[in-house]
Design a protein around this motif. Sequence first.
Motif, short mmCIF file in Angstrom:
data_model
loop_
_atom_site.label_atom_id
_atom_site.label_comp_id
_atom_site.label_asym_id
_atom_site.label_seq_id
_atom_site.Cartn_x
_atom_site.Cartn_y
_atom_site.Cartn_z
N ARG A 167 125.59 -31.05 29.78
CA ARG A 167 125.05 -32.41 29.73
C ARG A 167 125.81 -33.27 28.72
NH1 ARG A 167 120.02 -32.58 27.57
NH2 ARG A 167 119.70 -34.65 28.45
N PHE A 168 126.34 -32.65 27.68
CA PHE A 168 127.08 -33.40 26.66
C PHE A 168 128.58 -33.44 26.93
CE2 PHE A 168 123.40 -31.74 24.04
CZ PHE A 168 122.73 -32.95 24.02
N ASP A 169 129.00 -32.86 28.04
CA ASP A 169 130.42 -32.82 28.36
C ASP A 169 130.97 -34.25 28.49
OD1 ASP A 169 132.89 -31.61 29.03
OD2 ASP A 169 132.51 -31.97 31.15
N GLY A 170 132.06 -34.51 27.81
CA GLY A 170 132.65 -35.84 27.81
C GLY A 170 132.15 -36.71 26.68
N PHE A 171 131.04 -36.31 26.05
CA PHE A 171 130.47 -37.08 24.95
C PHE A 171 130.37 -36.24 23.68
CE2 PHE A 171 128.99 -39.02 28.81
CZ PHE A 171 129.09 -40.37 28.58
N GLN A 172 130.92 -35.02 23.72
CA GLN A 172 130.75 -34.12 22.60
C GLN A 172 131.41 -34.66 21.32
OE1 GLN A 172 132.44 -29.86 21.63
NE2 GLN A 172 130.90 -29.67 23.23
N LYS A 173 132.57 -35.29 21.45
CA LYS A 173 133.25 -35.83 20.27
C LYS A 173 132.39 -36.90 19.59
CE LYS A 173 137.63 -37.85 18.72
NZ LYS A 173 138.98 -38.32 19.15
N ALA A 174 131.79 -37.78 20.39
CA ALA A 174 130.91 -38.82 19.83
C ALA A 174 129.68 -38.19 19.19
CB ALA A 174 130.51 -39.81 20.91
N LEU A 175 129.14 -37.17 19.84
CA LEU A 175 127.97 -36.49 19.30
C LEU A 175 128.28 -35.85 17.96
CD1 LEU A 175 125.09 -35.35 19.58
CD2 LEU A 175 126.08 -33.40 20.82
N VAL A 176 129.40 -35.12 17.88
CA VAL A 176 129.79 -34.46 16.63
C VAL A 176 130.01 -35.49 15.52
CG1 VAL A 176 131.64 -33.17 15.51
CG2 VAL A 176 130.73 -32.39 17.70
N SER A 177 130.67 -36.59 15.85
CA SER A 177 130.92 -37.63 14.85
C SER A 177 129.63 -38.19 14.29
CB SER A 177 131.76 -38.75 15.48
OG SER A 177 131.97 -39.80 14.56
N GLU A 178 128.65 -38.46 15.16
CA GLU A 178 127.38 -38.99 14.70
C GLU A 178 126.60 -37.97 13.89
OE1 GLU A 178 126.33 -41.94 14.73
OE2 GLU A 178 127.88 -42.84 15.98
N LEU A 179 126.66 -36.71 14.28
CA LEU A 179 125.96 -35.67 13.53
C LEU A 179 126.58 -35.47 12.15
CD1 LEU A 179 125.34 -33.07 16.38
CD2 LEU A 179 123.65 -34.56 15.31
N GLU A 180 127.90 -35.53 12.07
CA GLU A 180 128.55 -35.43 10.76
C GLU A 180 128.14 -36.58 9.86
OE1 GLU A 180 132.66 -33.03 11.97
OE2 GLU A 180 132.68 -35.22 11.83
N GLU A 181 128.07 -37.78 10.43
CA GLU A 181 127.65 -38.93 9.62
C GLU A 181 126.18 -38.79 9.20
OE1 GLU A 181 128.13 -42.37 7.48
OE2 GLU A 181 129.62 -41.05 8.41
#
Length: 215
Positions: A67-81
């Motif tokens: 479900r997060f395929d293609g959006f994983q980079k954005a997800l990781v960036s937001e979680l790190e922040e």
Amino acid sequence: MVLKKVENRLERIFERTLSRPFKNALQPIEIGSRIIREVDLTRRLSSQGPISPNAIQVWLSPEDADRFDGFQKALVSELEETVRQHALSEGYNFVGPVKIEVFIDDDLKIGDLAVKTEFVGGDIQPRILADDGRSFTIGDRPLVIGRSPDVDVVINDTNVSRRHAEVWRTGEGVAVRDLQSTNGTFVNGHRITAVSLSPRDDITIGGLHFRIELA
């Protein structure tokens, strides 16, 4: 408050992809909440205050990962922040840069996740964070703040001098110096000439507020 902000950002990022109903499917805010919980549970105390884990590994089920395929980079960036902002609000320090990695665990069911936190040393990368959402890494040379388009941090405010202030790295962390500005540089409401900074200090230049992040 930190999780509410990241929830709003994540909802905007994934609203089209994740708006379809999935029974028991994992939501981004659930990942953020679990990470924050593990960070709080595994933080350590040191002579310089509480230390937060900075390396975080997350395992998802194959269905949730798809479900997060293609959006994983954005997800990781937001979680790190989210981790950085939570550490700032709680007064935690880091031993190195924050890094989140996401993996797939075939044994996990949809909606489940596993989180592991670690303390991994690394090069300190202090940043200055503006309340308008901008952030700037403080490198080997001073970071100049002002109204001039030639400075490192530009503030379009007539109350800000062309070269208003500068921040730089010291042996102990980060410091700020006023560059003989007209209206002054303020730290925690007090006009300063030069002073060392901690993550909880509020730096005011014109109408903009800044905080620093030490790792």
